[in-house]
Scaffold this motif. Structure first.
Motif, PDB file in Angstrom:
ATOM      1  N   HIS A 212       0.831  -1.196   0.000  1.00 34.53           N
ATOM      2  CA  HIS A 212       0.000   0.000   0.000  1.00 34.53           C
ATOM      3  C   HIS A 212       0.877   1.262   0.000  1.00 34.53           C
ATOM      4  O   HIS A 212       2.108   1.177  -0.014  1.00 34.53           O
ATOM      5  CB  HIS A 212      -0.926  -0.008   1.221  1.00 34.53           C
ATOM      6  CG  HIS A 212      -1.883  -1.165   1.234  1.00 34.53           C
ATOM      7  ND1 HIS A 212      -2.974  -1.239   0.397  1.00 34.53           N
ATOM      8  CD2 HIS A 212      -1.907  -2.307   1.993  1.00 34.53           C
ATOM      9  CE1 HIS A 212      -3.634  -2.356   0.630  1.00 34.53           C
ATOM     10  NE2 HIS A 212      -3.015  -3.033   1.594  1.00 34.53           N
ATOM     11  N   HIS A 213       0.237   2.416   0.004  1.00 35.50           N
ATOM     12  CA  HIS A 213       0.901   3.718   0.098  1.00 35.50           C
ATOM     13  C   HIS A 213       1.805   4.007  -1.102  1.00 35.50           C
ATOM     14  O   HIS A 213       2.793   4.741  -0.976  1.00 35.50           O
ATOM     15  CB  HIS A 213       1.703   3.830   1.403  1.00 35.50           C
ATOM     16  CG  HIS A 213       0.900   3.500   2.628  1.00 35.50           C
ATOM     17  ND1 HIS A 213      -0.233   4.210   2.977  1.00 35.50           N
ATOM     18  CD2 HIS A 213       1.047   2.519   3.557  1.00 35.50           C
ATOM     19  CE1 HIS A 213      -0.742   3.680   4.080  1.00 35.50           C
ATOM     20  NE2 HIS A 213       0.004   2.661   4.453  1.00 35.50           N
ATOM     21  N   LYS A 214       1.474   3.447  -2.267  1.00 36.76           N
ATOM     22  CA  LYS A 214       2.215   3.780  -3.483  1.00 36.76           C
ATOM     23  C   LYS A 214       1.739   5.123  -4.021  1.00 36.76           C
ATOM     24  O   LYS A 214       0.548   5.446  -3.945  1.00 36.76           O
ATOM     25  CB  LYS A 214       1.994   2.722  -4.563  1.00 36.76           C
ATOM     26  CG  LYS A 214       2.515   1.344  -4.244  1.00 36.76           C
ATOM     27  CD  LYS A 214       2.266   0.416  -5.435  1.00 36.76           C
ATOM     28  CE  LYS A 214       0.787   0.293  -5.770  1.00 36.76           C
ATOM     29  NZ  LYS A 214       0.527  -0.531  -6.959  1.00 36.76           N
ATOM     30  N   LEU A 215       2.639   5.879  -4.619  1.00 35.74           N
ATOM     31  CA  LEU A 215       2.271   7.123  -5.293  1.00 35.74           C
ATOM     32  C   LEU A 215       2.423   7.000  -6.804  1.00 35.74           C
ATOM     33  O   LEU A 215       2.278   7.984  -7.527  1.00 35.74           O
ATOM     34  CB  LEU A 215       3.125   8.282  -4.767  1.00 35.74           C
ATOM     35  CG  LEU A 215       2.915   8.624  -3.290  1.00 35.74           C
ATOM     36  CD1 LEU A 215       3.822   9.770  -2.877  1.00 35.74           C
ATOM     37  CD2 LEU A 215       1.451   8.977  -3.023  1.00 35.74           C
ATOM     38  N   SER A 216       2.701   5.814  -7.283  1.00 37.67           N
ATOM     39  CA  SER A 216       2.857   5.544  -8.714  1.00 37.67           C
ATOM     40  C   SER A 216       2.279   4.167  -8.989  1.00 37.67           C
ATOM     41  O   SER A 216       2.219   3.312  -8.107  1.00 37.67           O
ATOM     42  CB  SER A 216       4.344   5.591  -9.080  1.00 37.67           C
ATOM     43  OG  SER A 216       4.573   5.228 -10.425  1.00 37.67           O
ATOM     44  N   LEU A 217       1.832   3.952 -10.230  1.00 43.73           N
ATOM     45  CA  LEU A 217       1.237   2.672 -10.629  1.00 43.73           C
ATOM     46  C   LEU A 217       0.149   2.247  -9.642  1.00 43.73           C
ATOM     47  O   LEU A 217       0.095   1.104  -9.206  1.00 43.73           O
ATOM     48  CB  LEU A 217       2.327   1.601 -10.742  1.00 43.73           C
ATOM     49  CG  LEU A 217       2.282   0.730 -12.010  1.00 43.73           C
ATOM     50  CD1 LEU A 217       2.540   1.586 -13.251  1.00 43.73           C
ATOM     51  CD2 LEU A 217       3.308  -0.379 -11.945  1.00 43.73           C
ATOM     52  N   ARG A 218      -0.718   3.184  -9.311  1.00 44.76           N
ATOM     53  CA  ARG A 218      -1.737   2.933  -8.295  1.00 44.76           C
ATOM     54  C   ARG A 218      -2.899   2.097  -8.839  1.00 44.76           C
ATOM     55  O   ARG A 218      -3.542   1.392  -8.065  1.00 44.76           O
ATOM     56  CB  ARG A 218      -2.251   4.258  -7.728  1.00 44.76           C
ATOM     57  CG  ARG A 218      -1.217   4.979  -6.864  1.00 44.76           C
ATOM     58  CD  ARG A 218      -1.711   6.349  -6.407  1.00 44.76           C
ATOM     59  NE  ARG A 218      -2.975   6.284  -5.679  1.00 44.76           N
ATOM     60  CZ  ARG A 218      -3.099   5.948  -4.403  1.00 44.76           C
ATOM     61  NH1 ARG A 218      -2.022   5.635  -3.699  1.00 44.76           N
ATOM     62  NH2 ARG A 218      -4.289   5.931  -3.826  1.00 44.76           N
TER      63      ARG A 218
END
Length: 396
Positions: A212-218
């Motif tokens: 979780h907590h990705k800022l890319s490829l969401r």
């Protein structure tokens, strides 16, 4: 020369008429995937991106299976057996919507299915490939580890023999589709070198945790795979897998899709900027009428068309059996960098509106940061090209 014999003006959407050389079959595939992407993916992708997931991955997998894009470049076992350019065009049209959606297809077809197709036994192929091609089963590809990215040969995941069984221990990281996969292709070091194994979901000791907590490829599902004393029968081994070259050959197939996909992301950002520049007015006129904006559009259209030509040439080489892995490194290195330039420039054309999900540019811009890193970083592909032209390896 009379006026009637003059060539038509360039099409802003395909300035160098890159698609003019496509065959009728290739155009049909392009149009089918584009229509599907426009109707079923584009209206939802901003919401999926904001939510940080794909809400119904199994439903989407079945739709991709019906479209025929899973393993479409493979022969037999329910796969379409399409050419490299056709597969590339599908990747281009999918990534024109979102990199995460193209990754879904690439990981299923170019990584997991390709590994089984290349290195699996006939029984493994019959068990998994038809279901995966139809989208009835989802696969993932476990190579990267928390401490082993660009140097996969240093992996710590081990497989040891125990009687006729294999026992696997280790951790894989940044695995697309991992927590929704029915089967994981896991690469592990053994006393015989690196080998591939099929690990079905639900095998005792095997867990997949969503990142979780990705800022890319969401708009994509990314996972950690943990193998804690995972016991597998002898027939779980991919018998044709031998050494690091086996997973790397699969990665080369997926990288080929990125060559085309990045061109699609670049095209989408340029198209959005061109449309915005024609409708957004400042100082009493559309911003597309100002010299600085026109220079930005000129830079973008050059990058977009050069990326398209690069992808097409590498695709033709691949269809002719003349594509070296250094050609694919060239394509990923060049096209991802071009797409990043286009995305950043398109964001500037949109001004403050460019940071919202109402427009696609910021989503593509942050996605491309991941695309530049996975399946060979920019630096690794630069060194691959450098080795090809000098004959000297700088990796170690």
């Amino acid at each position: 020369m009379t006026d009637q014999h003059k060539a038509p003006a360039p099409d802003p959407a395909d300035f160098l008429a890159v698609d003019r050389s496509l065959t009728s079959e290739e155009r049909d595939i392009r149009d089918a995937v584009r229509a599907f992407a426009d109707a079923e993916l584009a209206p939802n992708v901003a919401e999926w991106f904001e939510a940080g997931t794909i809400p119904d991955p199994r439903g989407l997998a079945k739709r991709f299976g019906e479209l025929g894009v899973f393993g479409m470049h493979l022969q037999g076992y329910g796969c379409a057996g399409a050419g490299a350019v056709s597969y590339g065009l599908a990747c281009r049209e999918l990534e024109a919507v979102d990199s995460g959606l193209r990754s879904f297809v690439s990981v299923q077809g170019s990584l997991a299915m390709t590994a089984i197709h290349k290195f699996g036994s006939e029984e493994q192929k019959q068990e998994w490939l038809p279901r995966m091609a139809a989208g009835e089963a989802i696969g993932c590809f476990g190579l990267t580890e928390p401490d082993s990215g660009s140097d996969p040969g240093s992996m710590r995941t081990r497989a040891r023999r125990d009687g006729t069984d294999w026992v696997l221990d280790g951790t894989k990281m940044w695995i697309t589709n991992g927590s929704v996969a029915d089967v994981a292709v896991v690469w592990a070091a053994t006393d015989e070198g690196i080998r591939g194994f099929l690990v079905p979901a639900g095998t005792p000791g095997f867990t997949a945790n969503t990142v979780h907590h990705k800022l890319s490829l969401r708009a994509s599902i990314t996972s950690e795979l943990v193998l804690d004393g995972v016991r597998l029968p002898a027939e779980a081994l991919l018998p044709g897998s031998k050494g690091l070259g086996s997973p790397l050959s699969c990665l080369n197939e997926a990288r080929f899709g990125i060559v085309w996909g990045a061109a699609g992301a670049a095209r989408a950002c340029y198209a959005a900027a061109l449309d915005y520049a024609g409708t957004r007015e400042q100082f009493g006129r559309p911003i597309g009428a100002f010299q600085l904006t026109q220079r930005k559009l000129a830079d973008m259209v050059v990058d977009v068309n050069q990326a398209g030509l690069t992808a097409l040439q590498i695709g033709r080489l691949k269809d002719d059996g003349a594509c070296h892995h250094n050609h694919v490194s060239f394509g990923k290195f060049a096209n991802v960098a071009a797409a990043q330039r286009v995305a950043r420039t398109a964001r500037s054309v949109h001004g403050a509106n460019g940071i919202t999900l109402e427009y696609p540019v910021i989503r593509h811009m942050v996605n491309l940061e991941t695309v530049a890193t996975y399946e060979g970083t920019e630096e690794i592909h630069a060194l691959s090209i450098g080795q090809a032209v000098t004959g000297v390896s700088a990796f170690r």
